[in-house]
Design a protein around this motif. Structure first.
Motif, PDB file in Angstrom:
ATOM      1  N   LEU A  53       0.829  -1.208   0.000  1.00 52.31           N
ATOM      2  CA  LEU A  53       0.000   0.000   0.000  1.00 52.31           C
ATOM      3  C   LEU A  53       0.867   1.263   0.000  1.00 52.31           C
ATOM      4  O   LEU A  53       0.615   2.192  -0.770  1.00 52.31           O
ATOM      5  N   THR A  54       1.898   1.290   0.832  1.00 48.08           N
ATOM      6  CA  THR A  54       2.806   2.437   0.886  1.00 48.08           C
ATOM      7  C   THR A  54       3.483   2.643  -0.457  1.00 48.08           C
ATOM      8  O   THR A  54       3.573   3.767  -0.959  1.00 48.08           O
ATOM      9  N   ARG A  55       3.943   1.552  -1.050  1.00 42.73           N
ATOM     10  CA  ARG A  55       4.618   1.645  -2.336  1.00 42.73           C
ATOM     11  C   ARG A  55       3.667   2.090  -3.435  1.00 42.73           C
ATOM     12  O   ARG A  55       4.039   2.869  -4.323  1.00 42.73           O
ATOM     13  N   ALA A  56       2.416   1.631  -3.390  1.00 48.33           N
ATOM     14  CA  ALA A  56       1.425   2.029  -4.394  1.00 48.33           C
ATOM     15  C   ALA A  56       1.101   3.521  -4.275  1.00 48.33           C
ATOM     16  O   ALA A  56       1.013   4.228  -5.288  1.00 48.33           O
ATOM     17  N   VAL A  57       0.938   3.999  -3.051  1.00 39.83           N
ATOM     18  CA  VAL A  57       0.655   5.426  -2.851  1.00 39.83           C
ATOM     19  C   VAL A  57       1.834   6.266  -3.323  1.00 39.83           C
ATOM     20  O   VAL A  57       1.664   7.285  -3.994  1.00 39.83           O
ATOM     21  N   TRP A  58       3.053   5.844  -2.989  1.00 39.06           N
ATOM     22  CA  TRP A  58       4.247   6.552  -3.447  1.00 39.06           C
ATOM     23  C   TRP A  58       4.269   6.623  -4.978  1.00 39.06           C
ATOM     24  O   TRP A  58       4.516   7.667  -5.561  1.00 39.06           O
ATOM     25  N   PHE A  59       4.020   5.474  -5.624  1.00 35.55           N
ATOM     26  CA  PHE A  59       4.024   5.436  -7.088  1.00 35.55           C
ATOM     27  C   PHE A  59       3.006   6.413  -7.662  1.00 35.55           C
ATOM     28  O   PHE A  59       3.314   7.161  -8.588  1.00 35.55           O
ATOM     29  N   LEU A  60       1.797   6.407  -7.120  1.00 38.69           N
ATOM     30  CA  LEU A  60       0.737   7.269  -7.646  1.00 38.69           C
ATOM     31  C   LEU A  60       1.002   8.751  -7.416  1.00 38.69           C
ATOM     32  O   LEU A  60       0.653   9.589  -8.248  1.00 38.69           O
ATOM     33  N   LEU A  61       1.621   9.088  -6.278  1.00 39.43           N
ATOM     34  CA  LEU A  61       1.850  10.492  -5.953  1.00 39.43           C
ATOM     35  C   LEU A  61       3.198  11.024  -6.445  1.00 39.43           C
ATOM     36  O   LEU A  61       3.306  12.203  -6.790  1.00 39.43           O
ATOM     37  N   VAL A  62       4.214  10.182  -6.467  1.00 39.26           N
ATOM     38  CA  VAL A  62       5.570  10.669  -6.756  1.00 39.26           C
ATOM     39  C   VAL A  62       6.285   9.853  -7.835  1.00 39.26           C
ATOM     40  O   VAL A  62       6.871  10.422  -8.755  1.00 39.26           O
ATOM     41  N   GLY A  63       6.272   8.551  -7.718  1.00 37.51           N
ATOM     42  CA  GLY A  63       7.108   7.687  -8.558  1.00 37.51           C
ATOM     43  C   GLY A  63       6.910   7.836 -10.039  1.00 37.51           C
ATOM     44  O   GLY A  63       7.883   7.834 -10.800  1.00 37.51           O
ATOM     45  N   TRP A  64       5.662   7.987 -10.499  1.00 38.73           N
ATOM     46  CA  TRP A  64       5.403   8.027 -11.937  1.00 38.73           C
ATOM     47  C   TRP A  64       6.019   9.241 -12.601  1.00 38.73           C
ATOM     48  O   TRP A  64       6.423   9.180 -13.760  1.00 38.73           O
ATOM     49  N   TRP A  65       6.102  10.377 -11.908  1.00 35.45           N
ATOM     50  CA  TRP A  65       6.700  11.566 -12.534  1.00 35.45           C
ATOM     51  C   TRP A  65       8.165  11.751 -12.140  1.00 35.45           C
ATOM     52  O   TRP A  65       8.932  12.347 -12.891  1.00 35.45           O
ATOM     53  N   ALA A  66       8.570  11.249 -10.976  1.00 33.31           N
ATOM     54  CA  ALA A  66       9.955  11.435 -10.528  1.00 33.31           C
ATOM     55  C   ALA A  66      10.930  10.501 -11.252  1.00 33.31           C
ATOM     56  O   ALA A  66      12.098  10.841 -11.425  1.00 33.31           O
ATOM     57  N   THR A  67      10.449   9.337 -11.691  1.00 32.31           N
ATOM     58  CA  THR A  67      11.338   8.373 -12.343  1.00 32.31           C
ATOM     59  C   THR A  67      11.933   8.914 -13.643  1.00 32.31           C
ATOM     60  O   THR A  67      13.152   8.852 -13.834  1.00 32.31           O
ATOM     61  N   PRO A  68      11.133   9.467 -14.566  1.00 31.40           N
ATOM     62  CA  PRO A  68      11.767  10.021 -15.777  1.00 31.40           C
ATOM     63  C   PRO A  68      12.726  11.166 -15.470  1.00 31.40           C
ATOM     64  O   PRO A  68      13.757  11.315 -16.136  1.00 31.40           O
ATOM     65  N   LEU A  69      12.419  11.957 -14.450  1.00 30.96           N
ATOM     66  CA  LEU A  69      13.336  13.038 -14.059  1.00 30.96           C
ATOM     67  C   LEU A  69      14.651  12.474 -13.528  1.00 30.96           C
ATOM     68  O   LEU A  69      15.729  12.975 -13.866  1.00 30.96           O
ATOM     69  N   ALA A  70      14.568  11.441 -12.697  1.00 32.47           N
ATOM     70  CA  ALA A  70      15.781  10.820 -12.156  1.00 32.47           C
ATOM     71  C   ALA A  70      16.623  10.208 -13.264  1.00 32.47           C
ATOM     72  O   ALA A  70      17.854  10.338 -13.264  1.00 32.47           O
ATOM     73  N   ILE A  71      15.975   9.554 -14.222  1.00 32.09           N
ATOM     74  CA  ILE A  71      16.708   8.949 -15.343  1.00 32.09           C
ATOM     75  C   ILE A  71      17.379  10.033 -16.175  1.00 32.09           C
ATOM     76  O   ILE A  71      18.541   9.915 -16.551  1.00 32.09           O
ATOM     77  N   GLY A  72      16.650  11.090 -16.472  1.00 30.00           N
ATOM     78  CA  GLY A  72      17.226  12.188 -17.254  1.00 30.00           C
ATOM     79  C   GLY A  72      18.385  12.859 -16.545  1.00 30.00           C
ATOM     80  O   GLY A  72      19.422  13.151 -17.160  1.00 30.00           O
ATOM     81  N   PHE A  73      18.236  13.084 -15.239  1.00 27.87           N
ATOM     82  CA  PHE A  73      19.314  13.704 -14.469  1.00 27.87           C
ATOM     83  C   PHE A  73      20.524  12.780 -14.397  1.00 27.87           C
ATOM     84  O   PHE A  73      21.670  13.227 -14.559  1.00 27.87           O
TER      85      PHE A  73
END
Length: 122
Positions: free
Chosen positions: A7-27
């Protein structure tokens, strides 16, 4: 560090992970094209699964048949292939992570991002 609940991981993904991952990869990719930033870029690439879903990487015992390629092979691979292939691979995985159907494939791809970048096996 212990695993977090689904549940914690799913909430993180929905709120942060989906948009932060492409930024982290690009950086990470930008860091990887500089000599000074390369160590931090590689470290960030190794943390991409965590950025996506707070999932800790499981390191396999190196004595169980997971021989590493030599640095003499991995360095030229990174210079000629890994730096650009990792960007395409990572951003493709991040795009797949934006759909329910593509999410399992994205997690599998992001687990292999260090290998695509430098032929490093976990």
């Amino acid at each position: 560090m212990s695993d977090r609940s689904l549940l914690t991981r799913a909430v993180w993904f929905l709120l942060v992970g989906w948009w932060a991952t492409p930024l982290a990869i690009g950086f990470a990719w930008l860091l990887n094209v500089t000599v000074v930033g390369l160590p931090l870029g590689i470290k960030l690439i190794n943390r991409v699964p965590w950025v996506l879903s707070l999932r800790e990487r499981r390191i396999i015992d190196p004595d169980h048949g997971r021989d590493q390629y030599s640095l003499l092979l991995r360095a030229p691979y990174f210079v000629f292939v890994g730096w650009w292939a990792s960007l395409l691979w990572g951003l493709g995985a991040a795009a797949l992570a934006d759909s329910i159907i593509g999410l399992p494939i994205a997690v599998w791809m992001l687990d292999r991002l260090p290998y695509v970048t430098t032929l490093y096996r976990y």
